[in-house]
Write a protein that holds these residues in place. Sequence first.
Motif, PDB file in Angstrom:
ATOM      1  N   HIS A 177      -3.097   8.214  18.215  1.00 14.23           N
ATOM      2  CA  HIS A 177      -1.952   8.934  18.778  1.00 14.23           C
ATOM      3  C   HIS A 177      -0.792   7.998  19.141  1.00 14.23           C
ATOM      4  N   GLY A 178      -0.488   7.096  18.252  1.00 10.24           N
ATOM      5  CA  GLY A 178       0.649   6.203  18.451  1.00 10.24           C
ATOM      6  C   GLY A 178       0.344   4.942  19.218  1.00 10.24           C
ATOM      7  N   GLU A 179      -0.884   4.786  19.704  1.00 13.69           N
ATOM      8  CA  GLU A 179      -1.275   3.565  20.417  1.00 13.69           C
ATOM      9  C   GLU A 179      -1.637   2.467  19.409  1.00 13.69           C
ATOM     10  N   THR A 180      -1.317   1.214  19.735  1.00 16.18           N
ATOM     11  CA  THR A 180      -1.497   0.125  18.767  1.00 16.18           C
ATOM     12  C   THR A 180      -2.734  -0.743  19.043  1.00 16.18           C
ATOM     13  N   TRP A 181      -3.541  -0.390  20.050  1.00 14.24           N
ATOM     14  CA  TRP A 181      -4.670  -1.260  20.377  1.00 14.24           C
ATOM     15  C   TRP A 181      -5.676  -1.358  19.227  1.00 14.24           C
ATOM     16  N   GLY A 182      -5.816  -0.267  18.466  1.00 16.00           N
ATOM     17  CA  GLY A 182      -6.731  -0.288  17.329  1.00 16.00           C
ATOM     18  C   GLY A 182      -6.276  -1.270  16.259  1.00 16.00           C
ATOM     19  N   ILE A 183      -4.969  -1.297  16.017  1.00 15.07           N
ATOM     20  CA  ILE A 183      -4.412  -2.244  15.045  1.00 15.07           C
ATOM     21  C   ILE A 183      -4.650  -3.674  15.517  1.00 15.07           C
ATOM     22  N   SER A 184      -4.432  -3.912  16.806  1.00 15.04           N
ATOM     23  CA  SER A 184      -4.623  -5.254  17.357  1.00 15.04           C
ATOM     24  C   SER A 184      -6.069  -5.721  17.193  1.00 15.04           C
ATOM     25  N   LEU A 185      -7.026  -4.836  17.484  1.00 11.91           N
ATOM     26  CA  LEU A 185      -8.439  -5.202  17.353  1.00 11.91           C
ATOM     27  C   LEU A 185      -8.797  -5.481  15.895  1.00 11.91           C
ATOM     28  N   TYR A 186      -8.238  -4.703  14.996  1.00  8.87           N
ATOM     29  CA  TYR A 186      -8.473  -4.907  13.559  1.00  8.87           C
ATOM     30  C   TYR A 186      -7.991  -6.291  13.123  1.00  8.87           C
ATOM     31  N   ILE A 187      -6.774  -6.646  13.505  1.00 10.70           N
ATOM     32  CA  ILE A 187      -6.219  -7.941  13.123  1.00 10.70           C
ATOM     33  C   ILE A 187      -6.984  -9.076  13.805  1.00 10.70           C
ATOM     34  N   PRO A 197       4.380  13.967   6.450  1.00 10.43           N
ATOM     35  CA  PRO A 197       4.992  12.636   6.474  1.00 10.43           C
ATOM     36  C   PRO A 197       4.010  11.497   6.714  1.00 10.43           C
ATOM     37  N   TRP A 198       3.053  11.702   7.638  1.00 11.72           N
ATOM     38  CA  TRP A 198       2.054  10.653   7.889  1.00 11.72           C
ATOM     39  C   TRP A 198       1.207  10.407   6.646  1.00 11.72           C
ATOM     40  N   VAL A 199       0.750  11.494   6.033  1.00 10.51           N
ATOM     41  CA  VAL A 199      -0.096  11.378   4.840  1.00 10.51           C
ATOM     42  C   VAL A 199       0.694  10.782   3.686  1.00 10.51           C
ATOM     43  N   GLY A 200       1.962  11.188   3.569  1.00 10.70           N
ATOM     44  CA  GLY A 200       2.805  10.635   2.509  1.00 10.70           C
ATOM     45  C   GLY A 200       2.996   9.135   2.649  1.00 10.70           C
ATOM     46  N   THR A 201       3.156   8.672   3.893  1.00 12.81           N
ATOM     47  CA  THR A 201       3.305   7.228   4.130  1.00 12.81           C
ATOM     48  C   THR A 201       2.020   6.493   3.763  1.00 12.81           C
ATOM     49  N   ILE A 202       0.883   7.064   4.165  1.00 17.86           N
ATOM     50  CA  ILE A 202      -0.397   6.442   3.817  1.00 17.86           C
ATOM     51  C   ILE A 202      -0.586   6.422   2.300  1.00 17.86           C
ATOM     52  N   ALA A 203      -0.188   7.509   1.619  1.00 20.09           N
ATOM     53  CA  ALA A 203      -0.311   7.569   0.157  1.00 20.09           C
ATOM     54  C   ALA A 203       0.574   6.523  -0.507  1.00 20.09           C
ATOM     55  N   ALA A 204       1.788   6.346   0.029  1.00 23.68           N
ATOM     56  CA  ALA A 204       2.681   5.329  -0.527  1.00 23.68           C
ATOM     57  C   ALA A 204       2.105   3.929  -0.327  1.00 23.68           C
ATOM     58  N   PHE A 205       1.528   3.687   0.847  1.00 23.83           N
ATOM     59  CA  PHE A 205       0.884   2.394   1.087  1.00 23.83           C
ATOM     60  C   PHE A 205      -0.380   2.243   0.228  1.00 23.83           C
ATOM     61  N   ALA A 206      -1.004   3.358  -0.136  1.00 28.78           N
ATOM     62  CA  ALA A 206      -2.180   3.284  -1.009  1.00 28.78           C
ATOM     63  C   ALA A 206      -1.772   2.778  -2.396  1.00 28.78           C
ATOM     64  N   THR A 207      -0.628   3.247  -2.909  1.00 29.38           N
ATOM     65  CA  THR A 207      -0.151   2.714  -4.189  1.00 29.38           C
ATOM     66  C   THR A 207       0.195   1.240  -4.049  1.00 29.38           C
ATOM     67  N   TYR A 208       0.635   0.844  -2.869  1.00 28.43           N
ATOM     68  CA  TYR A 208       0.888  -0.572  -2.591  1.00 28.43           C
ATOM     69  C   TYR A 208      -0.420  -1.352  -2.656  1.00 28.43           C
ATOM     70  N   ALA A 209      -1.481  -0.777  -2.094  1.00 32.67           N
ATOM     71  CA  ALA A 209      -2.788  -1.436  -2.095  1.00 32.67           C
ATOM     72  C   ALA A 209      -3.380  -1.521  -3.490  1.00 32.67           C
ATOM     73  N   VAL A 210      -3.040  -0.569  -4.362  1.00 32.24           N
ATOM     74  CA  VAL A 210      -3.551  -0.585  -5.730  1.00 32.24           C
ATOM     75  C   VAL A 210      -3.181  -1.889  -6.433  1.00 32.24           C
ATOM     76  N   GLY A 211      -1.968  -2.366  -6.176  1.00 32.87           N
ATOM     77  CA  GLY A 211      -1.544  -3.623  -6.778  1.00 32.87           C
ATOM     78  C   GLY A 211      -2.414  -4.783  -6.342  1.00 32.87           C
ATOM     79  N   PHE A 212      -2.837  -4.762  -5.098  1.00 30.22           N
ATOM     80  CA  PHE A 212      -3.717  -5.813  -4.604  1.00 30.22           C
ATOM     81  C   PHE A 212      -5.092  -5.734  -5.273  1.00 30.22           C
ATOM     82  N   ALA A 213      -5.543  -4.517  -5.567  1.00 27.19           N
ATOM     83  CA  ALA A 213      -6.843  -4.360  -6.212  1.00 27.19           C
ATOM     84  C   ALA A 213      -6.863  -5.018  -7.583  1.00 27.19           C
ATOM     85  N   ALA A 214      -5.723  -5.052  -8.252  1.00 27.96           N
ATOM     86  CA  ALA A 214      -5.649  -5.666  -9.583  1.00 27.96           C
ATOM     87  C   ALA A 214      -5.541  -7.187  -9.514  1.00 27.96           C
ATOM     88  N   ARG A 215      -5.223  -7.724  -8.345  1.00 29.05           N
ATOM     89  CA  ARG A 215      -4.992  -9.170  -8.256  1.00 29.05           C
ATOM     90  C   ARG A 215      -6.220 -10.019  -8.551  1.00 29.05           C
TER      91      ARG A 215
END
Length: 448
Positions: free
Chosen positions: A410-420, A63-81
């Motif tokens: 492991h479900g912690e969001t601090w990495g996301i916060s630092l990225y943003i 499920p985690w990999v599938g979600t990332i793969a689905a978001f990867a197809t989402y990112a593909v559209g941005f690559a064409a922009r």
Amino acid sequence: MTARVAHGGAAVDGAAAAQTRGEHRKVAFASLIGTAIEWYDYYLYGTCAALLFPHLFFPSMDPWVGTIAAFATYAVGFAARPVGAAVFGHYGDRIGRKKILVLSLWMMGGSTIAIGFLPTYASIGAWSAVLLCVLRLVQGFAVGGEWGSAVVMAVEHAPSNRRGLYGSFPQIGVPAGLLLSTVVFAVVSASMSSADLLAWGWRIPFIASIAMVLIGMFIRLKLHESPVFEQMKRRNEESKAPAMEMLRTQRRALYLTICMKLLQNAVFYLYSVFMLSYIVGTLKLDRLVGLEAIILSSVIGFVTLPAWSYLSDRIGRKKVYLFGTVASTLFVMPFFWMAQTGSVVLITIAMVIGLNVLHDAMYGPQAVYFSELFGTKVRLSGANIGYAIGAVLSGGLAPMIATWLLKINHGETWGISLYIMGLGVISTIATVLARDTWKDVLTSTPAE
């Protein structure tokens, strides 16, 4: 007799002014409607990528990999922009803004409708994901030309003291499209079982866009070309290679727009796409919690976007935009603290603050700010390419990177916060370095 002539002249001037004001409003409204339709298509894909596509096109994966793969197809559209931005920008600066608006709408609508008829993994296996990526590429290519064409048309038609306000109308099309796609998906989702939604119900919102595309095309075909562009054509000032000329003469403005775009796009897709997955997968709440919060935020966006844009007409583009970058950077951690309470009320408040109070301070004035940073001859190329490259470097990757960071921490969001926050520092510095443009006259060569 003199009085009559004067009076008659005044009447003619008044009629011309009224006609001009009417054209301003028509272009602004057409930009809003057309952009709303295109972003309906785009965000509908994002919603399905977060909630359904892992099951429909990547069911054999974790499920985690599938979600990332689905978001990867989402990112593909941005690559064409960026490619679409360069191509549409070139021809928009060469042959006119209106033609590009019409073509981009046809491409976007056609690819979205095709997704509604796409076979899933259960029917043709891995080829379903390949076809999905191809259609996503077409979507991204079309959106690459849509945004710049719509905002440049609106800004170039607008009175000089209201360019921020009129430039916000295409931006309002974004929450309008987000609202429409979210409402349609929520209605379809709530009206049937999960099994029916996965079997066939998910196709309905995609196929239904055919009606909206026809409406948008009817409206856009009635527009007049930009008066600023027409004036440039009469003077034979068109550039033979707008993108190359922009890179040669206005490269600094391009780099600044790319960097200014990073934070705005990242926080938007973090809140409106990634959070749908986070609320369901991590917080274990119903999917309607995120959808309803986005619906509310989209409605509020009809007020906040023009309000921030109008404020930029009064006090300057830079002050408003800088507030948005600094405040959005500082709010990321408090946002996740509020979300992690699991309180529906606090999650909704956090989404509204993040998207409307803070994000819209950047996105509202962004149309006019980016347009004014470039001269008329290369305006569409510059604004389009800067916007698209910034989008692919941030928004296109943000949901996928956020999902990956959540997994490895492991479900912690601090990495996301630092990225943003890292993106926020870059956008803030770029905004400080950019000149304020709110009193500029739109000419072939902008003031340095």
